[in-house]
Write a protein that holds these residues in place. Structure first.
Motif, PDB file in Angstrom:
ATOM      1  N   GLN A  17       0.879  -1.128   0.059  1.00  0.00           N
ATOM      2  CA  GLN A  17       0.124  -0.013   0.161  1.00  0.00           C
ATOM      3  C   GLN A  17       0.814   1.184  -0.022  1.00  0.00           C
ATOM      4  O   GLN A  17       1.947   1.208   0.482  1.00  0.00           O
ATOM      5  N   THR A  18       0.442   2.369  -0.642  1.00  0.00           N
ATOM      6  CA  THR A  18       1.069   3.556  -0.528  1.00  0.00           C
ATOM      7  C   THR A  18       0.270   4.603  -0.128  1.00  0.00           C
ATOM      8  O   THR A  18      -0.919   4.776  -0.646  1.00  0.00           O
ATOM      9  N   TYR A  19       0.514   5.481   0.977  1.00  0.00           N
ATOM     10  CA  TYR A  19      -0.233   6.607   1.113  1.00  0.00           C
ATOM     11  C   TYR A  19       0.534   7.823   1.688  1.00  0.00           C
ATOM     12  O   TYR A  19       1.858   7.696   2.007  1.00  0.00           O
ATOM     13  N   ARG A  20      -0.061   9.046   1.441  1.00  0.00           N
ATOM     14  CA  ARG A  20       0.527  10.298   1.824  1.00  0.00           C
ATOM     15  C   ARG A  20       0.098  10.646   3.258  1.00  0.00           C
ATOM     16  O   ARG A  20      -1.128  10.354   3.043  1.00  0.00           O
ATOM     17  N   ILE A  21       0.915  10.858   4.118  1.00  0.00           N
ATOM     18  CA  ILE A  21       0.560  11.351   5.293  1.00  0.00           C
ATOM     19  C   ILE A  21       0.151  12.901   5.352  1.00  0.00           C
ATOM     20  O   ILE A  21       0.954  13.651   5.072  1.00  0.00           O
ATOM     21  N   VAL A  22      -1.057  13.259   5.770  1.00  0.00           N
ATOM     22  CA  VAL A  22      -1.549  14.572   5.643  1.00  0.00           C
ATOM     23  C   VAL A  22      -2.515  14.812   6.977  1.00  0.00           C
ATOM     24  O   VAL A  22      -2.429  13.976   7.956  1.00  0.00           O
ATOM     25  N   GLY A  23      -3.032  15.980   6.935  1.00  0.00           N
ATOM     26  CA  GLY A  23      -4.081  16.586   7.901  1.00  0.00           C
ATOM     27  C   GLY A  23      -5.245  15.752   8.006  1.00  0.00           C
ATOM     28  O   GLY A  23      -5.669  15.234   6.932  1.00  0.00           O
ATOM     29  N   GLU A  24      -5.997  15.885   9.112  1.00  0.00           N
ATOM     30  CA  GLU A  24      -7.041  15.030   9.243  1.00  0.00           C
ATOM     31  C   GLU A  24      -8.212  15.499   8.307  1.00  0.00           C
ATOM     32  O   GLU A  24      -9.052  14.630   7.799  1.00  0.00           O
ATOM     33  N   ASP A  25      -8.411  16.662   8.170  1.00  0.00           N
ATOM     34  CA  ASP A  25      -9.511  17.149   7.116  1.00  0.00           C
ATOM     35  C   ASP A  25      -9.149  16.801   5.518  1.00  0.00           C
ATOM     36  O   ASP A  25     -10.124  16.829   4.804  1.00  0.00           O
TER      37      ASP A  25
END
Length: 160
Positions: free
Chosen positions: A111-119
């Protein structure tokens, strides 16, 4: 106050116009530059929807149509007020806010994800919140590191 003293047609109509506020996270409101711009866009859309609802002549319909945009205006105004725009990570040696991380799970899935803010988090679109359990376990780790245990074990394959 009793519905008898208002212009609503019924208690049901009154409850439709009194929406509870959207919950505000207790975590710091970290956002990417794109996330900040998305919040600004959402605020402008909520303001436009509220303004359009205010043009409705029927009082009850105006209240019904104003309820969601008004709630969103309160939420988005607060989220923009408290937003902390984080710069893109300058290095890719460890996982940080804004990093794009590829990892393999114990069951073989990659899996690949970008870590970002909650909204701005949208797992289906490839982004997760920095407060998500997976993101928290990945933060500060490097390529080749294994986090978790047993069936929950994941290995970091790349960081961008």
């Amino acid at each position: 106050m009793s519905v008898a003293f208002t212009k609503e047609e019924s208690a049901e109509t009154a409850s439709e116009t009194l929406l509870p506020d959207r919950p505000i996270s207790p975590h710091p409101n970290l956002v990417t530059e794109a996330g900040f711009k998305a919040l600004q866009t959402q605020l402008a859309e909520a303001r436009a929807a509220y303004d359009a609802a205010q043009a409705i002549e029927d009082v009850n319909e105006k209240r019904r149509q104003s309820a969601v945009p008004l709630r969103d205006l309160r939420y988005l105004t607060e989220r923009l007020r408290t937003a902390q725009v984080m710069p893109d990570p300058v290095a890719t040696d460890v996982v940080a806010f804004g990093s794009t991380v590829s990892f393999s799970r114990a069951d073989g899935r990659v899996q690949t994800y970008r870590i970002v803010g909650e909204d701005e988090a949208d797992p289906k679109a490839g982004s997760i919140s920095f407060v998500a359990p997976v993101a928290r376990s990945l933060m500060g780790k490097a390529v080749g590191d294994v986090v978790g245990s047993g069936a929950q074990e994941i290995e970091i394959l790349s960081i961008a």
